[in-house]
Design a protein around this motif. Sequence first.
Motif: not given
Length: 571
Positions: A544-571
Amino acid sequence: MISEATMEEKRSAWRVLGLALSNRKTGFMLLFGFASGLPFALFLGTLYAWLTEAKVELETMGVFSLIGLAYAFQFLWSPLIDKVDIAGFRRLGRRKQWIVPAQLLIGIILLLLSFSHPSNENIGWFSLLAGIGALASATQDIAINAWRIDVADEEATIDILSTIYQMGYRLAALVGGAFGLIIAARIGWPSTYMVMGAILVAIGIVGLWAPDNDARKGSREGVLDDELLDLRKAGELEPAIRWRALAIVALLWAGAIGGVLTFMFMSLTYAPANRPNPIDFTVNWGPWIIVATVVVPALVAGWLAAQKHGGKHLLAEDAPPSTGAAYVFDHLYRALLLPLIEFVGRLGWSLVLIISLVLTYRICDAIWGTFAYPFYLGELGYTNDEVAFASKFFGVGAIILGLAIGGYMLTVLGRMLTLTIGALLAALTNLLYADLAIGGARMLALSDAIGFTWAIEQLPGGSAKLAKLTLTIGFENLAIGVAGAAFIAWLSSIVSKQYSAVQYALLSSLTLLIGTLGRGALGEMIENQGYYDVFVLTTQIGFIAVFLCLVEWARVARRDRRSGSASLAVQ
């Protein structure tokens, strides 16, 4: 052939690791980790051996179980570490003003214990000293965890600092546990505790030179008043709304603290036959304390964050500075509710995922740990010496090696992949114990195949039976080391530096909850079905913890992509 880009990435990982390990923050982190682990081993483990040797009655020893409450409910006073300055020490730094005095106090208490002789007659004084020491130790833990998060930077990363902290902690467990027993047999318990106390005092003195991100060298009142004024700017929540929410949360926290203090008073003053049972208290009241101090306040914080996000109950213009009772209410609001509001506001519904992962990630070893010795000694028939060798000496070495591997994996593979691998390894090692429960034929065959059985048989008292136990514990502790390094690094990464003491203390306390609640049911299952089925079940729970890790990994990846897109937009 390995591409040049891959080679450069590997060189970069080693360079990052080298810079982190050579940073002075890393050295102090190892020292602080050791200072954090040593009192825990001395107050909750080794001290019982001293009491046993002094022929203290078992019922009287039960008083000492109260000491563990300081660690179980340390989050109850964590707001003090975040928001209160200690007069005369605040110039040391925001965290050091708590760390250094706590270390010195623990060292002095250990020295005082060394001049005391525990007996049934003076156990009250002895218990009081040990209780104060445990309280100071738990307070030190809160401040050290917050210090680790605060001082982390791109060179001394939170991943490496978290790994080094655990290495120091595990080394201290070995020094205060197995090594403490060895030297006590030669120089006596008073001299042993005198040595340990001197070590803590020395660490406290050396800690004066540790870096701290917030020295707070200005006026204490000026720093705090600036933070309070922010609550009264236009666009912030109206004081009346904040105070109503505060009233709910403050009453719940006061009730929780009152319940713990009442239990301690009853345990210390009632006759042995009428004393409440600490385990029953933790199991029956612990969840309600968590609900009162974490769950309900989080819901209140979520409602406040929603009100502010929706533009409701906001100040239209700056309000005058608070005075009198309003000044006190603003202080309490800042200490109790703002850390949760920041957490809920930043993470939103993702907080449900994070809490679920916190509750389940260490569930395998958290539940199973209580039954380890009954399994080794009772079910499998090993001797105390064999278990001590396999679990204390070889096992601690395996954990430290696992932490080192975990720290390297964090640097090379990244936090989320290491977190997921750690969860998977921790789950799968339960199957090794399942094999032991039905005779251990597979583990013995593996031990024979790699020459481990032969190596163990060369040791005094070594045998093939000891080899398969030692190898099993070694694999489990390697997995615990990898998982522990990743989990603490991940946990540290999701809290805010501004409220690190409160947020980390709250999350870390939750890691103990499921383990504590599940032990009763697991014990009953062992009685009815045996250890094999239990280990299969804990493996499945680990997935169960392994599955939740995968879900959290996906959440972090989406957050990082949004942060990267926001940074590019500012630049």
